[in-house]
Scaffold this motif. Structure first.
Motif, PDB file in Angstrom:
ATOM      1  N   GLY A  38      29.734  35.950  29.922  1.00 30.58           N
ATOM      2  CA  GLY A  38      29.235  37.275  30.635  1.00 30.58           C
ATOM      3  C   GLY A  38      27.930  37.065  31.442  1.00 30.58           C
ATOM      4  O   GLY A  38      27.415  38.116  31.681  1.00 30.58           O
ATOM      5  N   LYS A  39      27.604  35.841  31.676  1.00 26.18           N
ATOM      6  CA  LYS A  39      26.478  35.787  32.579  1.00 26.18           C
ATOM      7  C   LYS A  39      26.451  36.313  33.944  1.00 26.18           C
ATOM      8  O   LYS A  39      25.592  37.305  34.393  1.00 26.18           O
ATOM      9  CB  LYS A  39      25.985  34.154  32.809  1.00 26.18           C
ATOM     10  N   SER A  40      27.422  35.863  34.723  1.00 25.21           N
ATOM     11  CA  SER A  40      27.676  36.571  35.978  1.00 25.21           C
ATOM     12  C   SER A  40      27.854  38.036  35.948  1.00 25.21           C
ATOM     13  O   SER A  40      27.072  38.812  36.961  1.00 25.21           O
ATOM     14  CB  SER A  40      28.887  35.933  36.828  1.00 25.21           C
ATOM     15  N   ASN A  58      35.047  35.792  36.033  1.00 22.07           N
ATOM     16  CA  ASN A  58      36.547  35.563  35.679  1.00 22.07           C
ATOM     17  C   ASN A  58      36.658  35.517  34.354  1.00 22.07           C
ATOM     18  O   ASN A  58      35.610  35.117  33.679  1.00 22.07           O
ATOM     19  CB  ASN A  58      36.815  34.421  36.645  1.00 22.07           C
ATOM     20  N   ASP A  59      37.975  35.313  33.981  1.00 23.72           N
ATOM     21  CA  ASP A  59      38.145  34.944  32.520  1.00 23.72           C
ATOM     22  C   ASP A  59      38.315  33.639  32.212  1.00 23.72           C
ATOM     23  O   ASP A  59      37.898  33.134  31.219  1.00 23.72           O
ATOM     24  CB  ASP A  59      39.473  35.680  32.067  1.00 23.72           C
ATOM     25  N   ILE A  60      38.531  32.990  33.233  1.00 21.76           N
ATOM     26  CA  ILE A  60      38.634  31.217  33.250  1.00 21.76           C
ATOM     27  C   ILE A  60      37.386  30.999  33.753  1.00 21.76           C
ATOM     28  O   ILE A  60      36.626  31.613  34.279  1.00 21.76           O
ATOM     29  CB  ILE A  60      39.678  30.940  34.134  1.00 21.76           C
ATOM     30  N   ILE A 142      29.445  43.872  23.721  1.00 26.12           N
ATOM     31  CA  ILE A 142      29.462  44.468  22.160  1.00 26.12           C
ATOM     32  C   ILE A 142      30.387  45.423  21.955  1.00 26.12           C
ATOM     33  O   ILE A 142      30.636  45.733  20.801  1.00 26.12           O
ATOM     34  CB  ILE A 142      27.941  44.908  21.884  1.00 26.12           C
ATOM     35  N   GLU A 143      30.882  46.051  23.070  1.00 31.58           N
ATOM     36  CA  GLU A 143      32.059  47.225  22.894  1.00 31.58           C
ATOM     37  C   GLU A 143      33.073  46.628  22.123  1.00 31.58           C
ATOM     38  O   GLU A 143      34.090  47.422  21.767  1.00 31.58           O
ATOM     39  CB  GLU A 143      32.231  48.138  23.928  1.00 31.58           C
ATOM     40  N   LYS A 144      33.427  45.241  22.108  1.00 36.10           N
ATOM     41  CA  LYS A 144      34.609  44.572  21.726  1.00 36.10           C
ATOM     42  C   LYS A 144      34.606  44.630  20.031  1.00 36.10           C
ATOM     43  O   LYS A 144      35.521  44.261  19.520  1.00 36.10           O
ATOM     44  CB  LYS A 144      34.971  43.671  22.426  1.00 36.10           C
ATOM     45  N   SER A 175      26.690  45.729  26.618  1.00 41.29           N
ATOM     46  CA  SER A 175      27.787  45.839  27.192  1.00 41.29           C
ATOM     47  C   SER A 175      27.659  45.978  28.698  1.00 41.29           C
ATOM     48  O   SER A 175      27.376  47.145  29.088  1.00 41.29           O
ATOM     49  CB  SER A 175      28.542  47.087  26.398  1.00 41.29           C
ATOM     50  N   ASN A 176      28.268  44.960  29.472  1.00 40.30           N
ATOM     51  CA  ASN A 176      28.391  45.081  30.934  1.00 40.30           C
ATOM     52  C   ASN A 176      29.194  46.177  31.390  1.00 40.30           C
ATOM     53  O   ASN A 176      29.055  47.124  32.420  1.00 40.30           O
ATOM     54  CB  ASN A 176      28.604  43.971  31.635  1.00 40.30           C
ATOM     55  N   LYS A 177      30.365  46.165  30.463  1.00 44.85           N
ATOM     56  CA  LYS A 177      31.320  47.156  30.828  1.00 44.85           C
ATOM     57  C   LYS A 177      31.114  48.674  30.532  1.00 44.85           C
ATOM     58  O   LYS A 177      31.271  49.420  31.652  1.00 44.85           O
ATOM     59  CB  LYS A 177      32.645  46.973  29.789  1.00 44.85           C
TER      60      LYS A 177
HETATM   61  N1  GTP Z   1      34.607  43.659  27.721  1.00 37.86           N
HETATM   62  C1  GTP Z   1      33.801  43.011  28.268  1.00 37.86           C
HETATM   63  N2  GTP Z   1      34.057  42.040  29.219  1.00 37.86           N
HETATM   64  C2  GTP Z   1      33.237  41.539  29.696  1.00 37.86           C
HETATM   65  C3  GTP Z   1      31.873  41.854  29.530  1.00 37.86           C
HETATM   66  N3  GTP Z   1      30.914  40.991  30.359  1.00 37.86           N
HETATM   67  C4  GTP Z   1      31.682  40.256  30.702  1.00 37.86           C
HETATM   68  N4  GTP Z   1      33.003  40.290  30.659  1.00 37.86           N
HETATM   69  C5  GTP Z   1      34.269  39.784  30.951  1.00 37.86           C
HETATM   70  O1  GTP Z   1      34.357  38.295  30.488  1.00 37.86           O
HETATM   71  C6  GTP Z   1      34.800  37.597  31.612  1.00 37.86           C
HETATM   72  C7  GTP Z   1      33.907  36.431  31.799  1.00 37.86           C
HETATM   73  O2  GTP Z   1      32.735  37.090  32.516  1.00 37.86           O
HETATM   74  P1  GTP Z   1      31.676  36.290  33.340  1.00 37.86           P
HETATM   75  O3  GTP Z   1      30.530  37.127  33.623  1.00 37.86           O
HETATM   76  O4  GTP Z   1      32.491  35.685  34.618  1.00 37.86           O
HETATM   77  O5  GTP Z   1      31.251  35.083  32.375  1.00 37.86           O
HETATM   78  P2  GTP Z   1      30.274  33.865  32.712  1.00 37.86           P
HETATM   79  O6  GTP Z   1      29.583  33.626  31.613  1.00 37.86           O
HETATM   80  O7  GTP Z   1      29.558  34.083  34.103  1.00 37.86           O
HETATM   81  O8  GTP Z   1      31.527  32.845  32.804  1.00 37.86           O
HETATM   82  P3  GTP Z   1      31.134  31.129  33.579  1.00 37.86           P
HETATM   83  O9  GTP Z   1      30.660  31.464  35.016  1.00 37.86           O
HETATM   84  O10 GTP Z   1      32.846  30.790  33.701  1.00 37.86           O
HETATM   85  O11 GTP Z   1      30.597  30.266  32.642  1.00 37.86           O
HETATM   86  C8  GTP Z   1      35.093  38.278  32.533  1.00 37.86           C
HETATM   87  O12 GTP Z   1      36.436  38.661  32.491  1.00 37.86           O
HETATM   88  C9  GTP Z   1      34.247  39.640  32.445  1.00 37.86           C
HETATM   89  O13 GTP Z   1      34.923  40.733  32.919  1.00 37.86           O
HETATM   90  C10 GTP Z   1      31.208  43.072  28.822  1.00 37.86           C
HETATM   91  O14 GTP Z   1      30.341  43.522  28.663  1.00 37.86           O
HETATM   92  N5  GTP Z   1      32.420  43.627  28.183  1.00 37.86           N
END
Ligand code: GTP
Ligand code: MG
Length: 275
Positions: A38-40, A58-60, A142-144, A175-177
């Motif tokens: 969830g970094k990005s 993204n999910d991937i 965290i909302e998950k 929770s970003n969402k």
């Molecule tokens: N439910 C939920 N999903 C989240 C949250 N933060 C991120 N996600 C989801 O998790 C997935 C990965 O999020 P990214 O932010 O792309 O994760 P990342 O760490 O940047 O991933 P990489 O760049 O691939 O290493 C995406 O589908 C986001 O929508 C959150 O707070 N809640």
């Protein structure tokens, strides 16, 4: 790294990093964590990219290079998920040398994995006594999960850090969402429950110490390098002395042999003359 075993190349690299440091007065905040942590998404929320992403999510596996967003006071760096592959890890570590503040993201499905601990140890070494204030742990999504489960994981992670890293980091459950929906639908309750504003407030405090922390970190690094150079000089001095002693001993034997030879020649000459 043990100072005595630091190679000349490492010393040169460290000196180069040291001289390149502190050029930009702005604070660099870097997000690290496993893929998909969830970094990005978090960096989008912190930089107020609520509807339109700046850091692609993204999910991937998504982020493959270090990506940068700059404001007047802060530079935000997004890094590839740790353990994606060696090249990505190298990219991520490149960011570490530029980090003033680290946001280490972890999805609270369990405690820290071995690769996360390994990376955190490297960061801790780099930050020295500022690790505790400048490495911030963020439990995402965290909302998950049930709050009780997340609290338990937070406690376990704190204990892990205390044992493995020697300090207990500050932890934020975010929770970003919730934040995104809260802003878009103007729901203050969701915004508050996202804890993103609490994280922003905390970051503002840590950011205000950047100058001091940087100066201290550079000083500590310079002192370590100086000590390494002193130790190297001492060990070179000892080696020089032992070589000189070796030469002196070798010459002592040689001198003895020459003396014996010249005595023999003198003796033989006087015998020859007396015949
Ligand atoms: N439910 C939920 N999903 C989240 C949250 N933060 C991120 N996600 C989801 O998790 C997935 C990965 O999020 P990214 O932010 O792309 O994760 P990342 O760490 O940047 O991933 P990489 O760049 O691939 O290493 C995406 O589908 C986001 O929508 C959150 O707070 N809640
Ligand atoms: Mg990403």
């Amino acid at each position: 790294m043990k100072s005595q075993t630091m190679s000349t190349k490492t010393i040169q690299e460290k000196l180069k990093t040291l001289s390149n440091q502190n050029m930009d007065p702005r604070t660099t905040i870097v997000a690290y964590g496993l893929m998909n942590a969830g970094k990005s998404f978090l960096l989008n929320m912190l930089t107020q990219h609520i509807e339109e992403e700046f850091f692609k999510t993204n999910d991937i596996r998504e982020t493959a290079d270090v990506k940068k967003f700059e404001t007047e006071k802060i530079i935000y760096l997004d890094t590839p998920g740790l353990d994606a592959n060696e090249a990505d890890d190298a990219q991520a570590e490149f960011g570490a040398s530029q980090a003033d503040i680290v946001l280490f993201l972890h999805q609270p499905q369990g405690e820290l994995e071995a690769s996360e601990v390994k990376f955190l140890k490297k960061l801790t070494q780099s930050f020295g006594k500022y690790a505790e204030s400048n490495i911030i742990l963020v439990l995402s999504k965290i909302e998950k999960e049930e709050p009780s489960k997340i609290n338990l994981i937070e406690d376990r992670i704190k204990a892990q850090c205390a044992y493995e890293l020697g300090f207990t980091p500050k932890v934020f459950q975010v929770s970003n969402k919730r934040y995104q929906t809260g802003i878009l639908k103007q729901k203050d309750g969701l915004i508050a429950q996202s804890h993103i504003n609490a994280l922003i407030e905390h970051l503002n405090v840590v950011v205000s110490n950047t100058g001091k922390v940087r100066a201290q970190r550079s000083l500590t690094e310079a002192e370590v390098l100086l000590r390494v150079l002193e130790l190297k000089e001492q060990s070179l001095g000892a080696r020089r002395q032992s070589i000189q002693e070796g030469i002196r001993q070798a010459f002592a034997i040689f001198n003895e042999q020459i003396t014996t030879l010249s005595e023999f020649v003198d003796e033989s000459t006087s015998k020859y003359r007396s015949i």
